[in-house]
Every structure is written in C-alpha cells, then in structure tokens.
Scaffold this motif. Structure first.
Motif, PDB file in Angstrom:
ATOM      1  N   GLY A 117       0.824  -1.207   0.000  1.00  0.00           N
ATOM      2  CA  GLY A 117       0.000   0.000   0.000  1.00  0.00           C
ATOM      3  C   GLY A 117       0.854   1.251   0.000  1.00  0.00           C
ATOM      4  O   GLY A 117       1.929   1.287   0.585  1.00  0.00           O
ATOM      5  N   GLY A 118       0.363   2.278  -0.673  1.00  0.00           N
ATOM      6  CA  GLY A 118       1.060   3.555  -0.711  1.00  0.00           C
ATOM      7  C   GLY A 118       0.361   4.572   0.158  1.00  0.00           C
ATOM      8  O   GLY A 118      -0.159   5.567  -0.338  1.00  0.00           O
ATOM      9  N   VAL A 170       0.684  10.495  -2.095  1.00  0.00           N
ATOM     10  CA  VAL A 170       2.095  10.891  -2.142  1.00  0.00           C
ATOM     11  C   VAL A 170       3.008   9.724  -2.452  1.00  0.00           C
ATOM     12  O   VAL A 170       4.220   9.906  -2.558  1.00  0.00           O
ATOM     13  CB  VAL A 170       2.540  11.542  -0.813  1.00  0.00           C
ATOM     14  N   TYR A 171       2.450   8.517  -2.639  1.00  0.00           N
ATOM     15  CA  TYR A 171       3.267   7.350  -2.946  1.00  0.00           C
ATOM     16  C   TYR A 171       2.793   6.706  -4.240  1.00  0.00           C
ATOM     17  O   TYR A 171       1.602   6.655  -4.538  1.00  0.00           O
ATOM     18  CB  TYR A 171       3.195   6.308  -1.823  1.00  0.00           C
ATOM     19  N   HIS A 172       3.752   6.187  -4.995  1.00  0.00           N
ATOM     20  CA  HIS A 172       3.431   5.401  -6.169  1.00  0.00           C
ATOM     21  C   HIS A 172       2.943   4.014  -5.755  1.00  0.00           C
ATOM     22  O   HIS A 172       2.956   3.647  -4.572  1.00  0.00           O
ATOM     23  CB  HIS A 172       4.660   5.275  -7.076  1.00  0.00           C
ATOM     24  N   PHE A 173       2.543   3.238  -6.746  1.00  0.00           N
ATOM     25  CA  PHE A 173       2.025   1.894  -6.519  1.00  0.00           C
ATOM     26  C   PHE A 173       2.974   1.074  -5.658  1.00  0.00           C
ATOM     27  O   PHE A 173       4.178   1.027  -5.908  1.00  0.00           O
ATOM     28  CB  PHE A 173       1.803   1.192  -7.864  1.00  0.00           C
ATOM     29  N   LEU A 214       6.924  12.752  -5.503  1.00  0.00           N
ATOM     30  CA  LEU A 214       7.858  13.868  -5.649  1.00  0.00           C
ATOM     31  C   LEU A 214       9.244  13.376  -5.237  1.00  0.00           C
ATOM     32  O   LEU A 214       9.423  12.900  -4.111  1.00  0.00           O
ATOM     33  CB  LEU A 214       7.453  15.059  -4.777  1.00  0.00           C
ATOM     34  N   PRO A 215      10.243  13.493  -6.103  1.00  0.00           N
ATOM     35  CA  PRO A 215      11.574  13.009  -5.737  1.00  0.00           C
ATOM     36  C   PRO A 215      12.212  13.880  -4.659  1.00  0.00           C
ATOM     37  O   PRO A 215      11.911  15.070  -4.535  1.00  0.00           O
ATOM     38  CB  PRO A 215      12.355  13.096  -7.054  1.00  0.00           C
ATOM     39  N   THR A 216      13.100  13.292  -3.902  1.00  0.00           N
ATOM     40  CA  THR A 216      13.769  13.994  -2.810  1.00  0.00           C
ATOM     41  C   THR A 216      14.498  15.232  -3.304  1.00  0.00           C
ATOM     42  O   THR A 216      14.572  16.249  -2.601  1.00  0.00           O
ATOM     43  CB  THR A 216      14.756  13.042  -2.127  1.00  0.00           C
ATOM     44  N   GLU A 217      15.014  15.204  -4.510  1.00  0.00           N
ATOM     45  CA  GLU A 217      15.849  16.293  -5.018  1.00  0.00           C
ATOM     46  C   GLU A 217      15.094  17.609  -5.168  1.00  0.00           C
ATOM     47  O   GLU A 217      15.719  18.674  -5.228  1.00  0.00           O
ATOM     48  CB  GLU A 217      16.452  15.907  -6.374  1.00  0.00           C
ATOM     49  N   VAL A 218      13.761  17.590  -5.259  1.00  0.00           N
ATOM     50  CA  VAL A 218      13.016  18.842  -5.443  1.00  0.00           C
ATOM     51  C   VAL A 218      12.385  19.325  -4.137  1.00  0.00           C
ATOM     52  O   VAL A 218      11.677  20.326  -4.131  1.00  0.00           O
ATOM     53  CB  VAL A 218      11.918  18.689  -6.522  1.00  0.00           C
ATOM     54  N   LEU A 219      12.643  18.627  -3.031  1.00  0.00           N
ATOM     55  CA  LEU A 219      11.987  18.961  -1.772  1.00  0.00           C
ATOM     56  C   LEU A 219      12.809  19.955  -0.966  1.00  0.00           C
ATOM     57  O   LEU A 219      14.037  19.907  -0.956  1.00  0.00           O
ATOM     58  CB  LEU A 219      11.743  17.711  -0.932  1.00  0.00           C
TER      59      LEU A 219
END
Length: 863
Positions: free
Chosen positions: A286-287, A311-314, A321-326
C-alpha cells in the motif's frame, strides 16, 4: 538607562536646607556654652543623602507610542525623619507613562535623613529621573548545513540603525548575543571559514529582541573534507517535522543526507516518514500512511498547501515527488494547527524548493533496478530561474516475464512523475512561483488462470493519476508582516476494475489558500487565513453495495449496483491563531478554525491550543509540551450517495490530546517521549448514520544521535491501542489498523575513502484480519458464502520483522560527483505473513507472504 541629575539635586537640597530651621520644632532652652549676650548658636544642617537607589523602568506605553530620545521627569520628594519618601509630586507632567514610572520608582527610594544639629528632621527636595529608550537586542545560533552542528568562532557583524557596527563571535554552542543597539532597521552578517556568508535584516523597536537561527551552507569551493569524512557530505537539508512549533506541539528533523542514506528507503524522503514514532506499517503493497491508529484516508496530503490525492506510487516503493526537489516535509501525527482541517488523522505537507539561482547549470541523473530519474535547473537572468525533473519506473520490463513464467499471469505495473517549475525573484523575501507536477500509476493483471473465479475473469486493473498547476506568492513586507498565497487547479483520475466491476472517478479540484501573519507586539504574532476547496466530479460505478455491520458480506460475489453522478463539493474555511511568548522559553498558541461543508450544509467550529515550555535556558535543554484540539472530517461523497451510502450524515469528530517532554543529553543525544489520546465520535457507519465512536491512546519514545557528520541513527518505539465500535451499545473492539508495538532502529556510519554503511531493523505487531469459517453454497451466485468471525478483525497475523542494509561509495571528480549504492531490503529473507487466502469453500487456508528479498543496485551522478 536611568540617570539622576546630581548637580541640580544638590542645588535644591542646599536651598531647602536653609529653611529647615523654619519648619522644624523650636529649639529648647539655650544650652551651656552659648555665646555671650544671649545670641543663638548657628544651626548645623545636613541635607538628605541617597542611601538606596530605585531605578525606574522604561514604560511600555512609551514604547507603543514610539517615543524616542531622552525624557526627564522632575519630582518634589517629601522625605520623613526616617529617610523614607512620604510623598512624590510630579513637577511638570510629560505623559506616555513616564510620570507614573518615575513616581512609582521614587516611592522606593531610601535616604539618610536630613539632620539639624545632629537630629533627624523631615525635608523636601527636588529629584529627577532621566529615561532613555532601551536598545534593541539580537541573539541566536549559527549552525552548519546539513547536520545542524553548531559553528564555534563564527564572526557576527551587526549594524544598528544609527550606523554603529558591533562585532562578536559565537561560543562553543554556536550562540551569540549583541545588546544596546539603536532601534530601527538592523543588519546582521555572519561569516565562517569554509562557509557562505549569510545576511539578513530585522526591524526592531526599543527593547525588542530578534532570536535568529542562521544555517550556513558550504562555500562554492569548500576545502577538502578530512580523510574520515566521505566526499559529498555537505548536502542541502530536507526537514521532516511532526507537530512543528511554534504552532504545533513537536518538531522532528531528518536532514537530506540522512534521508538519502537510510537503509530500506532507497533514498526516498517521503518513505523516511515511516521510520518516525507514531507511524504504523502500511497495509501490504500500500502507498499510504497509518498514523496513530487512524485509517489511511484520515491522513491528508499537501504540496505547499495544495491538496493531492496521494504521495506514494504503486506499492509504496517511491513517492510522487523526488527527494531532489523537496525543501521540507511537515509531518503532523496529531494536534496540528488551525491552518489545517477536514481531517482527524495526520497531515503531511511537502514543501518544494525553488531552482538554484547561482547562474550555473545543475543536473542529476539516477538509475537503479526500480526506476530512473533526471533533473536539470539553472537561473536565466533578471530574477528568473527554472527546474525540470522526471522519473519513470521500468521494473515492469523484468518483473512481468518472471511472474508470467511463475504463475501464468501477465502483469504490467509502471509509474511515472514529472515536475516543471518557473520562479521569479521580485525582491528580498518576495517571490512568485509557478509549479506544474503530476503522477501516473497503472497496474493490470490478466491471464488465463485467475483461480477459476468468473468474477475476476476480466482481470484486475488500476489507474491512479493526478496533475496540479500551482501558483505560489510569498512576500515578507517587513520583519513583522508576511503574506503567503497559493492557488492551484488540476485533475485527478481514479479507475479500478475487478472483472466486470469497476469504479471510474474524475475530479477537477480548484483550491486557494492565503495567510497573513503579523507580529502585533514583541510577544504576540497573529495569523489569519482562508482555505477554499471546490471540486467538481464525475463518477461511474458498478460494484456490490457495502453491507451493514454484522451482515454477511459476499464481497464481489454480491449483485452489483450501477450509479453515475456528476456533482461538486464546496468546502470553504477560515482560521486564526496567535503565537504568544509571554516569557522567555514559553510559547502558547491558541487557535480556532471554521469549516463549512456544502453537501451537508453544516458549519464546524474547531478550537485548538498547544504549548511549549523550556525548563532550562542553557544546554542541555529540557522542554515540556502539550496540546488539545478538536478536529472534524466531512463524510466522503460516496458515503452520502443515495445508492451506495446514506444521506443526512454529519461530520466525523475527534478530540486530540498530547503531553510530552524533550531532553538533550550532551550535544549529540536527544530523548523525547510523548503520550497521546484521541477521542472519536460521530463516526460514519454504513446504514447507521453517525453511530460509531472509538478511541486511540498510546506513547511514543525517540532516542536519537545527531549533529555528527560521521554517524547518525535513532531508536523509535510506539506503544499504542486503537479501538472502535459501530454503536454505543456495543463493546469496543480493536480497529483494523491497530498495531500495538512499532519498533524501528537505524544506524549509519561514514568510513574513510568515501564509503558509508548502515542498517535498519523493524519489529511491528502483525496486521489484524477477520477469520472466515466454512462456507455454504449459494446456488444463485455459484459460489460459497463464508461465515465471518465476530467481532471483525478479531485475529492478528504474526509479527513483522525485517533487517535492511545499505552501502554507498562516493567518488568526487569535480565537477561531477558519482555515487554507487546497494540497498538490500529483508537481508535475512524473512517472508512476513501479509494476509490469509482460502480455498473455494473456505475449508483450507494459506498464508499470503510478502517479498522475500529486494536488492536495489543504483548509480547516481550530480553536476
């Protein structure tokens, strides 16, 4: 500063002393030794002398009225023979509270009394108080990114409003303080070797103090790290906060380098939330987040204040959202502030960083067995900058053939996400940002062998997709006032299919959020905001109707019903709170929120309050914290549907209570403990309106090693119980998302030559399930109907335990930095029981096992 007027005072004392003999009682008969001829001896008069001073405080009213410069108040004091002030009269009133302050202080003055021929006598003198507005103060702490370690010996240069500069250095804990500054606009600059200088401005009135935390990034070309510190250690940080002060109860921070290196998360920031106290293990594959015993749908997800459906994929393998843009992650497991509503579980608000604006091109590429991602960003002049990023999974390319060969089933799971940002710097703390982001997940399972079940003969399919176009405006008008506004429009698409049963939902949400924050006086800041959500939707559904509690549930074997609806949901809200600091180390935040739900035509008022109190003013810090608040969650539109739900519902309600303590132990260790209780009522129950209620209670412990560039880790433990019932005449039972024990231990260590190793161990109580008994044949439906045990979810699966391992190797070949990593989940191959499956007539059971082991080998390059 208070000054007396000694010269003026002495002159008046001398003049008044001449008249002492006139007001004193008449002398007795002339003593022996009198001058011949009967002439009286000249009296010896000594004026009063100040013995005990009583300084006057600068009046608060004068500060509010903006009075500047020196102010002198003249008084006439009547001093008794005992030296005490009997009366103080203002000679020439000046107002603004100065007269009252001077008179109050003068009443506490003590003199050596005036004497006449050695005998104490009463006297009257003039006295003056000179007031000078107190200076402003700047204090704070200087730390290094990303690990928040203090910087000792940093140079702090403070330029006051009058142009005077003061220079100081930070102590061993990175702290500094500068007093006596001229009020007005104050400029602060901090410099440290190997770090980028940081500058900021503060507008301070007389007596006001700015408490600052300045985090210095590494310089553009920092000196080589020590041999024991692997290259690339200085990485920008991401914050993960639970109940963030000052408007929530607690804050927990995980720096970006910790997130990227936590074993078992594959460097995913949002997956790191699952390692914090209060977060239970989600359902298998589960996501979603299970926070403090609440259902996954009770926790809300935002991106910079904009609602998103997930906020989670399958399968929860990675976040959308990838960590790099947070920039940060605000995580509130409970007792969140008035700015959030429409939920009674937790809140996750993801903050996105802006593009780098140093004029250089920056990029990143990463590939592993699960997915591949890329990112590029740069500034393009005149305050403009942009960022583009994307990710696509490809484990469907190698997992599909394996499953097809193993079970005769073809599978094609895959996901992708994308981000595009354009930002305009309008000035210092003044920006406008456009952000387009989205996500798409698709899973299909089809094949000749689906267990002979005609219901699933058409296969299983799932699609979840969303996109948002967001505009965000932020303007800090001055040090006291700021404005933040966010508006977004987007689309959501949800499609599930199980054979001939399906659900197809399309929404077009339009949201807006705005907040004005103003510091009214030094110890009080007021926040006012609005939160609007309008969501048109179209839904087409063919599914069996949910059964009432206690009735047999045939699941997908029950006769299906069909419904098509086009409607809209409108939920406006307004909120207000105040951040009060009545004393140093004390913070109290009362707030209130008003929510309107158009579908049920109802207003809900939610009062809330939290507090924090530092028990020590120096390190090691000890803090107590707590809060209580009311929270409402509107019923889902499907619960109000006349076919699948029931009209006439009210909002679900919860009251959150929390009380805890934080204790520093040295500079690297922090221990926190927090108890919580949630009272639930007016819960929606199928065909029983709002008859349900329940409770959740427990405690969370966190022992953490931090502020160490070589080592990080923590031990988190949650003891919890979640109970519910469908009506007041029933006994409370364990809720399906109850997990009594949750233990997580993480440790990561840097080694020489760019190596790092780490591990994570988790031990969690098994999931609850409802045992199924021997089934009876239903001839009409051509299937067996099981007999469910009572109460539902009355049995528990075996405990889940897993060990994860990660090893990284970093090579810094400027301008390119390469990192290779191996992240192994479930090292010792323990296949946890995730559920129970039954044969056709429910006479035999078989455990549903989780993944045996998942090794992820990846390579990443940063420019």
């Amino acid at each position: 500063m208070i000054e007396h007027a000694p010269l003026l005072r002495r002159a008046w004392v001398a003049m008044l002393a001449v008249g002492l003999s006139l007001v004193a009682s008449r002398a007795p008969a002339q003593p022996s030794g009198a001058q011949p001829g009967g002439a009286a001896a000249k009296p010896v008069v000594v004026p009063p002398r100040l013995k005990t001073d009583s300084p006057a405080r600068y009046p608060e009213r004068a500060l509010r009225d903006g009075v500047r410069g020196k102010v002198t108040v003249d008084l006439v004091l009547e001093i008794g023979a005992d030296g005490a002030v009997k009366n103080a009269t203002i000679d020439a009133p000046v107002g603004h509270g100065f007269d009252e302050a001077a008179a109050s202080a003068a009443s506490s003055l003590l003199f050596e009394p005036a004497t006449r021929n050695g005998t104490p006598v009463a006297a009257m003198i003039r006295f003056a108080y000179t007031f000078e507005a107190p200076g402003a103060r700047v204090s704070g702490r200087v730390t290094r990114q990303p690990n928040e370690a203090p910087i000792a010996g940093a140079t702090v240069i403070v330029r006051a409003a009058d142009g005077a500069e003061r220079t100081t250095t930070t102590d061993a804990e990175g702290r500094f303080r500068v007093d006596g500054l001229a009020p007005g606009k104050i400029h602060v600059r901090v410099e440290a070797r190997g770090r980028k200088a940081e500058e900021l401005d503060e507008d301070l009135g007389p007596g006001e103090e700015a408490e600052l935390v300045l985090r210095l990034e590494s310089a553009e070309q920092p000196p080589p790290p020590p041999p024991s510190l692997p290259p690339g250690e200085e990485i920008e940080e991401v914050r993960v906060r639970g109940e963030r002060p000052p408007r929530e109860v607690t804050k927990r921070t995980i720096s970006r380098d910790e997130i990227a290196l936590i074993p078992g998360t594959n460097g995913d920031a949002l997956r790191s939330l699952q390692n914090l106290p209060g977060v239970a293990r989600p359902p298998p594959f589960g996501g979603a987040l299970v926070v403090r015993g609440a259902a996954p749908q009770d926790t809300q997800y935002f991106v910079d204040g904009t609602n998103v459906p997930l906020v989670y994929h399958f399968g929860g393998l990675s976040s959308v959202l990838p960590t790099e843009v947070l920039d940060r992650i605000d995580f509130y497991p409970g007792n969140f502030g008035a700015q959030y509503g429409r939920g009674m579980g937790g809140v996750v608000d993801v903050g996105v960083r802006g593009p780098k604006a140093d004029g250089k091109i920056h990029g990143m590429a990463q590939v592993d067995f699960i997915d591949a991602r890329v990112l590029a960003e740069r500034s393009i002049g005149k305050g403009w900058s942009f960022l583009v990023a994307g990710r696509r999974s490809y484990f469907d390319l190698w997992l599909g053939p394996i499953l097809e060969q193993a079970g005769g089933v073809s599978t094609a799971p895959r996901y992708y996400d994308y981000q595009v940002m354009l930002k305009k710097e309008l000035g210092p703390d003044h920006e406008l940002r456009l952000f387009l982001f989205g996500s798409d997940d698709r899973v299909e399972i089809f094949g000749a062998d689906l267990g002979g079940d005609f219901v699933l003969g058409g296969g299983i399919r799932a699609l979840t997709a969303f996109w948002r176009l967001q505009a965000r405006y932020h303007y800090k008008i001055d040090s006291k006032t700021r404005i933040t506004a966010v508006a977004a429009y987007g689309g959501d698409h949800l499609n599930f299919g199980f054979g001939s049963n399906y659900l197809d939902l399309t929404t077009s949400p339009l949201s807006a959020r705005a907040e004005v924050s103003h510091r009214v006086v030094r110890p009080a800041t007021v926040n006012l905001g609005v939160d609007l959500l309008y969501t048109p939707y179209d839904v087409s559904i063919r599914f069996p109707r949910p059964s009432r509690p206690g009735q047999p549930d045939g699941g997908l074997n029950d006769p299906p019903l069909t419904q098509k609806v086009s409607d809209a949901v409108f939920m406006p809200a307004a909120y207000a709170d105040a951040e009060l600091v009545p004393f140093k180390g004390t913070r109290i935040v009362p707030g209130v929120r008003a929510d309107y739900t158009q579908q049920i035509e109802n207003w809900d008022i939610s009062p809330r309050v939290v507090f924090r109190q530092d028990l020590t003013s120096t390190s090691p810090r000890t803090t107590v914290k707590g809060g209580v608040g009311m929270y409402y969650q509107p019923p889902d539109p499907s619960e109000l549907d006349p076919v699948f739900g029931q009209p006439g519902l009210k909002t679900n309600r919860a009251v959150h209570y929390a009380l805890g303590m934080e204790q520093q132990v040295g500079s690297n260790v922090e221990v926190s403990v927090e108890g919580f209780y949630k009272s639930l009522d007016r819960l929606v129950v199928q065909d029983s309106k709002n008859s349900g209620d329940g409770r959740v209670f427990g405690a969370e412990w966190l022992l953490r090693w931090q502020n160490d560039p070589k080592l990080f880790g923590w031990i988190a433990y949650t003891l919890m119980r979640s109970e519910r019932r469908d009506s007041p005449d029933e006994l409370l039972r364990l809720y399906e998302y109850d997990q009594t024990h949750i233990l997580t231990a993480i440790l990561s260590r840097a080694l020489p030559d760019g190596w790092r190793v780490g591990g994570r161990f988790r031990l969690v109580s098994g999931n609850l399930y409802t045992p199924q008994g021997y089934g009876a044949l239903d001839v009409d439906r051509a299937t067996y109907q099981p007999v469910s045990a009572v109460p539902p979810f009355g049995a528990r699966l075996g405990a889940f335990h897993q060990l994860d391992f990660r090893i990284d190797k970093t090579l810094d070949a400027k301008p390119l930095k390469l990192t290779a990593y191996l992240d192994i989940q479930n090292v010792y191959f323990h296949r946890a029981t995730e559920g129970t499956s039954y044969n056709f007539n429910y006479t035999r059971t078989q455990p549903v096992l989780g993944l045996p082991i998942l090794p992820i080998l990846g390579l990443r390059g940063d420019l």
